[in-house]
Enzyme design. Structure first.
Site, PDB file in Angstrom:
ATOM      1  N   GLU A 109      -5.350  -5.034  10.758  1.00 31.47           N
ATOM      2  CA  GLU A 109      -4.282  -3.898  11.070  1.00 31.47           C
ATOM      3  C   GLU A 109      -4.589  -3.332  12.172  1.00 31.47           C
ATOM      4  O   GLU A 109      -5.501  -2.285  12.121  1.00 31.47           O
ATOM      5  CB  GLU A 109      -4.450  -2.886   9.689  1.00 31.47           C
ATOM      6  CG  GLU A 109      -4.034  -3.614   8.343  1.00 31.47           C
ATOM      7  CD  GLU A 109      -3.641  -2.638   7.448  1.00 31.47           C
ATOM      8  OE1 GLU A 109      -2.423  -2.744   6.846  1.00 31.47           O
ATOM      9  OE2 GLU A 109      -4.168  -1.611   7.197  1.00 31.47           O
ATOM     10  N   GLU A 118      -6.650   4.562   7.711  1.00 29.30           N
ATOM     11  CA  GLU A 118      -6.423   6.082   7.336  1.00 29.30           C
ATOM     12  C   GLU A 118      -7.857   6.783   6.825  1.00 29.30           C
ATOM     13  O   GLU A 118      -7.864   7.910   6.927  1.00 29.30           O
ATOM     14  CB  GLU A 118      -5.349   6.369   6.454  1.00 29.30           C
ATOM     15  CG  GLU A 118      -3.879   6.038   7.434  1.00 29.30           C
ATOM     16  CD  GLU A 118      -2.817   5.635   6.524  1.00 29.30           C
ATOM     17  OE1 GLU A 118      -2.851   5.608   5.284  1.00 29.30           O
ATOM     18  OE2 GLU A 118      -1.795   4.918   7.365  1.00 29.30           O
ATOM     19  N   HIS A 161      -9.505   1.049   4.924  1.00 26.77           N
ATOM     20  CA  HIS A 161      -8.205   1.307   5.500  1.00 26.77           C
ATOM     21  C   HIS A 161      -8.282   2.306   6.855  1.00 26.77           C
ATOM     22  O   HIS A 161      -9.057   3.174   6.809  1.00 26.77           O
ATOM     23  CB  HIS A 161      -7.022   1.737   4.442  1.00 26.77           C
ATOM     24  CG  HIS A 161      -5.574   1.972   5.191  1.00 26.77           C
ATOM     25  ND1 HIS A 161      -5.226   2.764   5.795  1.00 26.77           N
ATOM     26  CD2 HIS A 161      -4.685   0.971   5.156  1.00 26.77           C
ATOM     27  CE1 HIS A 161      -4.168   2.607   6.386  1.00 26.77           C
ATOM     28  NE2 HIS A 161      -3.595   1.344   5.810  1.00 26.77           N
ATOM     29  N   SER A 194       3.465  -2.274  10.225  1.00 24.56           N
ATOM     30  CA  SER A 194       4.828  -2.445  10.725  1.00 24.56           C
ATOM     31  C   SER A 194       5.725  -3.517  10.249  1.00 24.56           C
ATOM     32  O   SER A 194       6.494  -3.992  10.876  1.00 24.56           O
ATOM     33  CB  SER A 194       5.425  -1.851  12.039  1.00 24.56           C
ATOM     34  OG  SER A 194       4.649  -0.641  12.106  1.00 24.56           O
ATOM     35  N   GLY A 214       2.433   2.198  10.679  1.00 29.80           N
ATOM     36  CA  GLY A 214       3.452   3.251  10.711  1.00 29.80           C
ATOM     37  C   GLY A 214       4.081   3.806  11.636  1.00 29.80           C
ATOM     38  O   GLY A 214       4.713   4.751  11.919  1.00 29.80           O
ATOM     39  N   ASN A 252       0.841  -1.402  -0.139  1.00 28.90           N
ATOM     40  CA  ASN A 252      -0.135  -0.067   0.039  1.00 28.90           C
ATOM     41  C   ASN A 252       0.830   1.288  -0.001  1.00 28.90           C
ATOM     42  O   ASN A 252       1.415   1.576   1.055  1.00 28.90           O
ATOM     43  CB  ASN A 252      -0.777  -0.092   1.225  1.00 28.90           C
ATOM     44  CG  ASN A 252      -1.686   1.248   1.394  1.00 28.90           C
ATOM     45  OD1 ASN A 252      -1.860   1.954   0.494  1.00 28.90           O
ATOM     46  ND2 ASN A 252      -2.508   1.387   2.558  1.00 28.90           N
ATOM     47  N   LYS A 280       0.079   4.056  -0.550  1.00 33.75           N
ATOM     48  CA  LYS A 280      -0.420   5.403   0.420  1.00 33.75           C
ATOM     49  C   LYS A 280      -0.210   6.864  -0.746  1.00 33.75           C
ATOM     50  O   LYS A 280      -0.228   6.566  -1.806  1.00 33.75           O
ATOM     51  CB  LYS A 280      -0.169   5.576   1.835  1.00 33.75           C
ATOM     52  CG  LYS A 280      -0.208   4.337   2.561  1.00 33.75           C
ATOM     53  CD  LYS A 280       0.221   4.407   3.913  1.00 33.75           C
ATOM     54  CE  LYS A 280      -0.093   3.359   4.627  1.00 33.75           C
ATOM     55  NZ  LYS A 280       0.173   3.247   6.027  1.00 33.75           N
TER      56      LYS A 280
HETATM   57  P1  PGA Z   1       2.790   0.263   7.672  1.00 35.76           P
HETATM   58  O1  PGA Z   1       1.462   0.503   7.148  1.00 35.76           O
HETATM   59  O2  PGA Z   1       3.304  -1.168   7.092  1.00 35.76           O
HETATM   60  O3  PGA Z   1       3.443   1.458   7.323  1.00 35.76           O
HETATM   61  O4  PGA Z   1       2.852   0.137   9.216  1.00 35.76           O
HETATM   62  C1  PGA Z   1       0.733  -0.686   6.891  1.00 35.76           C
HETATM   63  C2  PGA Z   1      -0.789  -0.172   6.234  1.00 35.76           C
HETATM   64  O5  PGA Z   1      -1.063   0.884   6.435  1.00 35.76           O
HETATM   65  O6  PGA Z   1      -1.243  -1.074   5.644  1.00 35.76           O
END
Ligand code: PGA
Length: 272
Positions: A188, A118, A116, A234, A194, A28, A30
């Protein structure tokens, strides 16, 4: 009666052993990578994949909307599939700035990420809206990676199972059993996205097994055994192998580490 029951159970167990879920490694991106950076990254991933065993693995990248057409073109004849990061629930119409599902399928995008954290947090997407997006995506022939996961305070107050169950019930469980052929799940935990903090492999396994158990209750054991459940939050080359080794973890949704070809490739290689 008892004998019949035992026979059925044995047959079911045998069939379950035969079900091999495909691992999915999805990057992803983003809101990262402009056109030239996206080209570079795709080039690096394509090159590296040649020396990785990708049997029983799907490799997906999700660039921004503006780079989807180019990504589809550049990944043709490769193992890489292209996903969108979002889609609108309406078929089309006056929704400035939005993208319709059939616009995605029309350019060769086959998968979309929905739900997601976000999108839920920064754009206020509700369970109801997400359910509508899932319906539209499936109606137009897209596959869906449906994301969900608890906040840190939910985990601290031990509400994480309840929160996850509610997100699934309200966002997904209106679907028919057969719809799940086109749906993958991505657990997640928000506190791990992140942040550099990962759920431990045991925490991931515990939640994934729970998710499978509610799928079995709501639908059937067979369906629960066939749905891919990805872990996200992560995931890095250093922790991927251990997380992916858990029996109910079928790959990962990768954010930060999908932005470097070398890291993403190491994560793809770690999935078995
Ligand atoms: P990350 O993000 O691997 O940077 O923690 C995962 C995601 O948001 O799908």
């Amino acid at each position: 009666m008892q004998y019949k029951f035992i026979c059925r159970k044995l047959i079911n167990n045998y069939l379950n052993i035969l079900i091999v879920r495909t691992n999915i490694i999805a990057g992803n991106w983003k809101m990262n990578k402009n056109l030239s950076e996206a080209k570079q990254l795709i080039k690096g991933i394509k090159k590296g994949l040649k020396s990785i065993d990708t049997d029983n693995k799907r490799v997906i990248i999700a660039p921004t909307f503006v780079n989807l057409v180019g990504a589809v073109k550049r990944t043709r004849k490769s193992k890489i599939e292209v996903a969108a990061q979002n889609v609108h629930a309406a078929k089309n119409g006056a929704y400035t700035g939005e993208v319709a599902a059939d616009m995605l399928t029309d350019i060769g995008v086959g998968v979309v990420i929905i739900g997601h954290s976000e999108r839920r947090t920064y754009f206020g997407e509700t369970d109801q809206q997400l359910a509508e997006k899932v319906d539209r995506a499936l109606a137009e022939g897209l596959e869906v990676i449906f994301c969900f996961g608890e906040l840190l305070e939910d985990r601290k107050s031990e509400k994480h199972f309840e929160v996850v169950e509610n997100q699934l019930r309200h966002g997904l469980f209106h679907l028919l059993k057969e719809n799940f052929e086109k749906v993958g799940l991505a657990y997640e935990p928000v506190w791990a996205i992140g942040t550099g903090e990962t759920a431990s492999p045991e925490q991931a396994q515990e939640m994934h097994a729970f998710i499978r158990s509610i799928l079995a209750k709501e639908y059937t054991q067979e369906l629960a055994d066939s749905v891919a459940i990805l872990y996200g939050g992560s995931v890095k080359p250093a922790n991927a192998k251990e997380i992916f080794s858990k029996p109910d973890v079928d790959g990962g949704l990768i954010g930060g580490a999908s932005l470097k070809a070398e890291d993403f490739l190491a994560i793809v290689a770690a999935a078995e």
